[in-house]
Design a protein around this motif. Structure first.
Motif, PDB file in Angstrom:
ATOM      1  N   LEU A  49       1.005  -0.748   0.108  1.00  0.00           N
ATOM      2  CA  LEU A  49       0.279  -0.071   0.164  1.00  0.00           C
ATOM      3  C   LEU A  49       1.002   1.394   0.312  1.00  0.00           C
ATOM      4  N   PHE A  50       0.634   2.071   0.031  1.00  0.00           N
ATOM      5  CA  PHE A  50       1.011   3.470  -0.350  1.00  0.00           C
ATOM      6  C   PHE A  50       0.240   4.871  -0.598  1.00  0.00           C
ATOM      7  N   ASN A  51       0.612   5.881   0.007  1.00  0.00           N
ATOM      8  CA  ASN A  51      -1.002   7.201   0.306  1.00  0.00           C
ATOM      9  C   ASN A  51       0.335   8.003   0.769  1.00  0.00           C
ATOM     10  N   GLN A  52      -0.152   9.235  -0.280  1.00  0.00           N
ATOM     11  CA  GLN A  52       0.709  10.831   0.240  1.00  0.00           C
ATOM     12  C   GLN A  52       0.038  11.563  -0.601  1.00  0.00           C
ATOM     13  N   ASN A  53      -0.378  12.783   0.358  1.00  0.00           N
ATOM     14  CA  ASN A  53      -0.874  13.738   0.721  1.00  0.00           C
ATOM     15  C   ASN A  53      -0.068  14.908   1.260  1.00  0.00           C
ATOM     16  N   ASN A  54      -1.326  16.328   1.683  1.00  0.00           N
ATOM     17  CA  ASN A  54      -1.086  16.911   2.122  1.00  0.00           C
ATOM     18  C   ASN A  54      -1.072  17.014   3.448  1.00  0.00           C
ATOM     19  N   ALA A  55      -2.025  16.536   3.817  1.00  0.00           N
ATOM     20  CA  ALA A  55      -2.298  16.043   5.720  1.00  0.00           C
ATOM     21  C   ALA A  55      -1.632  15.917   7.128  1.00  0.00           C
ATOM     22  N   SER A  56      -0.572  16.897   7.229  1.00  0.00           N
ATOM     23  CA  SER A  56       0.648  16.915   7.684  1.00  0.00           C
ATOM     24  C   SER A  56       0.344  16.907   8.858  1.00  0.00           C
ATOM     25  N   ASP A  57      -1.438  17.399   9.382  1.00  0.00           N
ATOM     26  CA  ASP A  57      -1.790  17.573  10.439  1.00  0.00           C
ATOM     27  C   ASP A  57      -2.153  15.977  11.314  1.00  0.00           C
ATOM     28  N   ASP A  58      -2.631  14.985  10.243  1.00  0.00           N
ATOM     29  CA  ASP A  58      -3.044  13.729  10.537  1.00  0.00           C
ATOM     30  C   ASP A  58      -1.943  13.284  11.782  1.00  0.00           C
ATOM     31  N   ASN A  59      -2.458  12.023  12.641  1.00  0.00           N
ATOM     32  CA  ASN A  59      -1.624  11.381  13.238  1.00  0.00           C
ATOM     33  C   ASN A  59      -1.261  10.140  13.181  1.00  0.00           C
ATOM     34  N   TYR A  60      -0.892   9.093  13.972  1.00  0.00           N
ATOM     35  CA  TYR A  60      -0.503   8.036  13.039  1.00  0.00           C
ATOM     36  C   TYR A  60      -1.450   7.393  12.411  1.00  0.00           C
ATOM     37  N   SER A  61      -2.605   7.513  13.617  1.00  0.00           N
ATOM     38  CA  SER A  61      -4.183   6.250  13.332  1.00  0.00           C
ATOM     39  C   SER A  61      -4.639   7.024  11.973  1.00  0.00           C
ATOM     40  N   ASP A  62      -5.201   8.116  12.082  1.00  0.00           N
ATOM     41  CA  ASP A  62      -5.654   8.705  11.208  1.00  0.00           C
ATOM     42  C   ASP A  62      -4.932   8.375   9.560  1.00  0.00           C
ATOM     43  N   SER A  63      -4.077   8.801   9.601  1.00  0.00           N
ATOM     44  CA  SER A  63      -2.988   8.208   8.688  1.00  0.00           C
ATOM     45  C   SER A  63      -2.876   7.054   8.452  1.00  0.00           C
ATOM     46  N   LEU A  64      -3.045   5.539   9.002  1.00  0.00           N
ATOM     47  CA  LEU A  64      -3.331   4.491   8.583  1.00  0.00           C
ATOM     48  C   LEU A  64      -5.211   4.520   8.254  1.00  0.00           C
ATOM     49  N   ASN A  65      -5.518   4.957   8.898  1.00  0.00           N
ATOM     50  CA  ASN A  65      -6.991   5.218   7.965  1.00  0.00           C
ATOM     51  C   ASN A  65      -6.797   5.277   6.650  1.00  0.00           C
ATOM     52  N   THR A  66      -6.453   6.149   6.441  1.00  0.00           N
ATOM     53  CA  THR A  66      -6.100   6.573   4.972  1.00  0.00           C
ATOM     54  C   THR A  66      -5.447   6.122   4.172  1.00  0.00           C
ATOM     55  N   LEU A  67      -4.634   5.660   4.797  1.00  0.00           N
ATOM     56  CA  LEU A  67      -3.811   4.332   3.763  1.00  0.00           C
ATOM     57  C   LEU A  67      -4.802   2.828   3.439  1.00  0.00           C
ATOM     58  N   PHE A  68      -5.828   2.579   4.261  1.00  0.00           N
ATOM     59  CA  PHE A  68      -6.362   1.143   4.371  1.00  0.00           C
ATOM     60  C   PHE A  68      -7.635   2.029   3.381  1.00  0.00           C
ATOM     61  N   GLU A  69      -7.860   3.244   3.008  1.00  0.00           N
ATOM     62  CA  GLU A  69      -8.615   3.746   1.957  1.00  0.00           C
ATOM     63  C   GLU A  69      -7.971   3.406   0.552  1.00  0.00           C
ATOM     64  N   GLN A  70      -6.543   3.254   0.201  1.00  0.00           N
ATOM     65  CA  GLN A  70      -6.492   2.663  -1.079  1.00  0.00           C
ATOM     66  C   GLN A  70      -6.161   1.117  -1.509  1.00  0.00           C
ATOM     67  N   PRO A  71      -6.324   1.505  -2.134  1.00  0.00           N
ATOM     68  CA  PRO A  71      -5.812  -0.647  -3.280  1.00  0.00           C
ATOM     69  C   PRO A  71      -5.105  -0.943  -3.345  1.00  0.00           C
ATOM     70  N   PHE A  72      -5.499  -1.991  -2.599  1.00  0.00           N
ATOM     71  CA  PHE A  72      -4.334  -3.027  -2.171  1.00  0.00           C
ATOM     72  C   PHE A  72      -3.214  -3.607  -3.443  1.00  0.00           C
ATOM     73  N   GLU A  73      -2.198  -3.384  -3.714  1.00  0.00           N
ATOM     74  CA  GLU A  73      -1.709  -4.389  -4.158  1.00  0.00           C
ATOM     75  C   GLU A  73      -1.719  -5.822  -4.056  1.00  0.00           C
ATOM     76  N   HIS A  74      -1.758  -6.812  -4.658  1.00  0.00           N
ATOM     77  CA  HIS A  74      -1.554  -8.262  -4.107  1.00  0.00           C
ATOM     78  C   HIS A  74      -0.830  -8.954  -4.765  1.00  0.00           C
ATOM     79  N   THR A  75       0.893  -9.570  -4.373  1.00  0.00           N
ATOM     80  CA  THR A  75       0.955 -10.468  -5.208  1.00  0.00           C
ATOM     81  C   THR A  75       1.553 -11.906  -5.258  1.00  0.00           C
ATOM     82  N   PHE A  76       1.582 -12.826  -5.608  1.00  0.00           N
ATOM     83  CA  PHE A  76       1.447 -14.527  -5.703  1.00  0.00           C
ATOM     84  C   PHE A  76       2.197 -14.841  -6.569  1.00  0.00           C
TER      85      PHE A  76
END
Length: 814
Positions: free
Chosen positions: A764-791
């Protein structure tokens, strides 16, 4: 007078005897009945073999002999196909450490090693290790490059635990070695044993750690007669399958390929990957890069990690350049946008030829070809799609000629060359190197002179670099001093790694270390270093650095250390402004940082590593304070199951750096940055041949700039009243950056040299301008992004030409 002559002759003879005793020798007898590799020493071949005993400690103390209940006995024999080793290690079974690990991972196990040097030159060793758990490790080693565990050979070993210790048997085929075709041979040899419980290390031939490289203290293996180097032709055919899904899109890829190793002569080997497959290379530890230099990563592809010791001479080869991101840029027209810009270039094939003659002449040649790569551009007004070449067909080459002499010195010639088709730049770099120590291994002089040539469109750019050092390299007190320079045109980055040019630097270091344990310490050292830095052109002072570090190990096997680093007075940074063409610079003053670390005894089931540090600046108008903390516990639940957690937190307050530029100004800003990395690694080894491993990393950082920004003035200072702010520069400079990588891997060595590897990966990867978000909020935003799955699934099979011959003749050997 006659009595005087007799006395002189006696002294000379006695001195000869003492020198002769400095190197032990072991006579090896040929056998007609090879021992069965089963961990038992009941074969007839062992009954006739000479014994190597009387091992001597070299770390932490030198010269201590083993007690009778820890006695080590090693025997060797050979036939037309291989060298055989049988060894008996006395010890209490409860004291034997036996953590199961994957190949080349020492973990927490007792270790036996045999170091062979067929050229007997003290500089080119082949190392084979067997752990008490049965795991193998192997490496090639030289004083210049150290131990290279990326090198892998195929050989056999078995371990058995008995009531009063443990036993190993080894079979090392001649195909795993390089030696001359001579009727009678004498090889350099050393045996090694490590007790993990006490961290004591022993060798058969005594080692003096106060001077010289370890190879100088090898004994001799005598009696090898009438053996011939075999035909070294090995095939590694493979099949692989890759399934990938991302944001609703799925793709599949299937490959059939072949890697080849061929012994061109008795001393030179060709390695080739004809249809490369790097789909299972480990992920890179990506970080947010705010600095002026490129972010680099270590090599993860096995072909580029194995057997590259010669090619690393002179630091002109950075293997990640081959197949890295494209070097070209895209010219966009009106209403055009880049739809797809590849992040890597496909390697079509690669090969290495390397080896060294009996007289110490080493030759290496490397070649790789990468395919033409296009970017995809879309016209947003018309919908038209076009392609533009961002990396043409390219050919990468390295040639190394290295002559070793005096068992401790060398001179080398290195050339790298990159040729690209079309109107893309080509490059050529040549380096002449020397590394010379005196016969007594007390003093060393080294140096290098390099020239780079870039073939640009309509122009050539030629640059030069040099480095010279002189050092005292023996005893408790050691020192080194030197000078390095590079002019403004020196550039090796087509195949090498160079962060900057245009420097003229003086450097020095001095150290103190103990070689014998004290009442409190097994190991203790103090290291000081310093640099005085200038531009090469113009000859302007740019700064300095001074540092001191202390490291040691207690009698309880706990490690500790710390360091302090300073930059005194004004420092002139010519790279942070990103305008080297105009020699723009940024001034900061009086930097200080300090760090301390500790590591508890890793032989315990539970161990902890930790570090903490801070950095600050003593400069008017600056309120800067950085600090960082690291915490890494490791739990060995059983000898098969191990878990490790690593937490690193860093808080930087008041740093200043480049933000952007326009036609008028270079714009800087003051920023606060918080970074945190969570990493988990774990392994479950069913046995030395089956392993399940987990690797996880989550990296997060935020960058929050002050509202008001600065412009960089010509004198290197910042204009705090520039009028620039976060709203009028055209973009928001604040950053919230997070990555997530997880690898779950199963590896099974189902036959010697043959493996089946299954890998599941999600990212997963995410980059935005929400520098005021704490770790928990940033993690929630990250999980809103699509996963890349590889097998991916990869099957590699080891085929030795000699075995194939044996099959047709009704015989087979490893």
């Amino acid at each position: 007078m006659n009595r005087l002559h007799c006395l002189v002759l006696f002294c000379l003879f006695f001195s000869f005897l003492l020198n002769a005793q400095d190197r032990k020798s072991l006579n090896i007898i040929k056998t007609d009945n090879a021992p069965k590799i089963d961990g038992n020493l009941d074969d007839d071949a062992w009954q006739l073999a000479d014994s190597a005993t009387d091992f001597v400690q070299f770390r932490p103390e030198m010269g201590v002999t083993l007690d009778e209940d820890k006695k080590t006995t090693v025997k060797m024999t050979y036939d037309d196909n291989a060298i055989y080793v049988g060894a008996y290690f006395k010890d209490k079974p409860d004291d034997i450490q036996r953590q199961f690990t994957s190949r080349d991972n020492f973990g927490n196990s007792d270790v036996f090693g045999i170091i062979l040097n067929p050229n007997n030159d003290a500089q080119n060793d082949i190392m084979f290790f067997v752990f008490s758990s049965g795991t193998q490790a192997d490496a090639v080693s030289s004083p210049d490059n150290g131990e290279d565990f990326g090198w892998n050979a195929v050989w056999d070993s078995q371990v058995s635990i008995v009531s009063d210790g443990w036993i190993i048997e080894m079979k090392i085929p001649y195909a795993a070695l390089r030696f001359a075709n001579e009727e009678v041979q004498t090889w350099g040899i050393q045996f090694y044993r490590k007790f993990m419980l006490t961290n004591n290390e022993y060798s058969w031939n005594p080692i003096d750690r106060t001077k010289g490289n370890i190879g100088l203290y090898h004994g001799e293996l005598r009696g090898i007669k009438n053996i011939e180097p075999p035909t070294r032709l090995i095939f590694y055919p493979f099949v692989s399958s890759l399934q990938k899904s991302y944001d609703g899109d799925a793709e599949s890829e299937y490959r059939v390929g072949l890697d080849v190793k061929y012994g061109i002569t008795e001393n030179f080997t060709l390695d080739a990957t004809l249809i490369p497959d790097f789909s299972q290379a480990a992920f890179d530890n990506v970080r947010l890069n705010l600095g002026p230099f490129e972010q680099t990563f270590s090599e993860q592809r096995q072909f580029f990690k194995e057997g590259v010791d010669l090619f690393n001479k002179g630091n002109l080869f950075f293997s990640r350049r081959v197949g890295n991101a494209p070097t070209g840029s895209v010219d966009l027209g009106d209403s055009e946008e880049i739809k797809d810009y590849p992040d890597e270039v496909k390697v079509i094939n690669a090969l290495k030829v390397s080896g060294r003659t009996k007289k110490g002449l080493g030759v290496g040649f490397f070649n790789a070809i990468t395919e033409k790569t296009d970017a995809v551009i879309e016209n947003m007004a018309t919908g038209e799609i076009r392609k533009e070449v961002v990396e043409p067909l390219a050919n990468y080459n390295i040639l190394v000629i290295d002559q070793q002499f005096n068992r401790n010195s060398s001179v080398s010639l290195v050339n790298t060359n990159v040729m690209r088709s079309g109107d893309f730049r080509d490059s050529n770099v040549t380096g002449l190197l020397f590394d010379i120590s005196n016969k007594a291994n007390k003093y060393n002089a080294s140096g290098e002179v390099k020239m780079s040539r870039l073939n640009l469109i309509g122009d050539d750019q030629v640059g030069y670099s040099a480095r010279f050092t002189a050092a005292k390299i023996y005893g408790k007190y050691r020192a080194r001093a030197g000078y390095s320079m590079a002019d403004t045109s020196y550039d090796i980055n087509d195949l090498g790694l160079q962060f900057r040019n245009n420097y003229s630097n003086f450097f020095w270091n001095a150290s103190y270390r103990i070689f014998e344990p004290t009442k409190r310490f097994n190991n203790f050292s103090i290291f000081h270093w310093g640099n005085l830095n200038y531009l090469f052109d113009p000859n302007e002072y740019t700064g300095n650095s001074l540092g001191l570090s202390v490291n040691g190990q207690t009698k309880s096997l706990h490690w500790f250390g710390g360091n302090i680093n300073t930059q005194l007075g004004k420092q002139y940074d010519y790279f942070e402004p990103r305008d080297t063409a105009n020699n723009r610079f940024f001034i900061y003053e009086n930097w200080l940082n300090a760090n301390a670390w500790m590591e508890t005894n890793s032989a315990k089931r539970f161990s902890v590593e930790g570090n903490a540090g801070f950095g600050t600046m003593f400069e008017d108008g600056r309120d800067l304070f950085n600090y960082w903390l690291g915490f890494e516990p490791t739990m060995r639940f059983t000898d098969k199951f191990r878990m490790n957690y690593d937490l690193y937190y860093q808080n930087n307050k008041g740093n200043r750096g480049f933000v952007t530029n326009n036609e008028v100004d270079i714009i800087f800003g003051q920023r606060d940055q918080i970074s945190m990395t969570n990493s988990i690694s774990g392994s479950y080894n069913f046995n030395p041949l089956h392993a399940l491993t987990l690797t996880f990393r989550n990296y997060w950082t935020t960058v929050d700039y002050d509202y008001d920004l600065y412009s960089l003035m010509e004198n290197g200072r910042l204009d705090v009243d520039s009028g620039y702010n976060k709203e009028n520069i055209g973009f928001d400079p604040d950053i919230n950056f997070m990555t997530w990588n997880l690898d779950l891997r199963y590896a099974w060595q189902f036959a010697p040299g043959s493996q089946l590897i299954a890998l599941y990966r999600n990212q997963l990867f995410n980059q935005n301008n929400a520098s005021d978000d704490n770790y928990s909020d940033s993690l929630n935003t990250l999980f809103e992004q699509p996963f890349e799955h590889t097998f991916s699934l990869r099957l590699v099979y080891f085929l030795d030409y000699n075995n194939l011959k044996g099959v047709f003749k009704g015989k087979r050997s490893i």
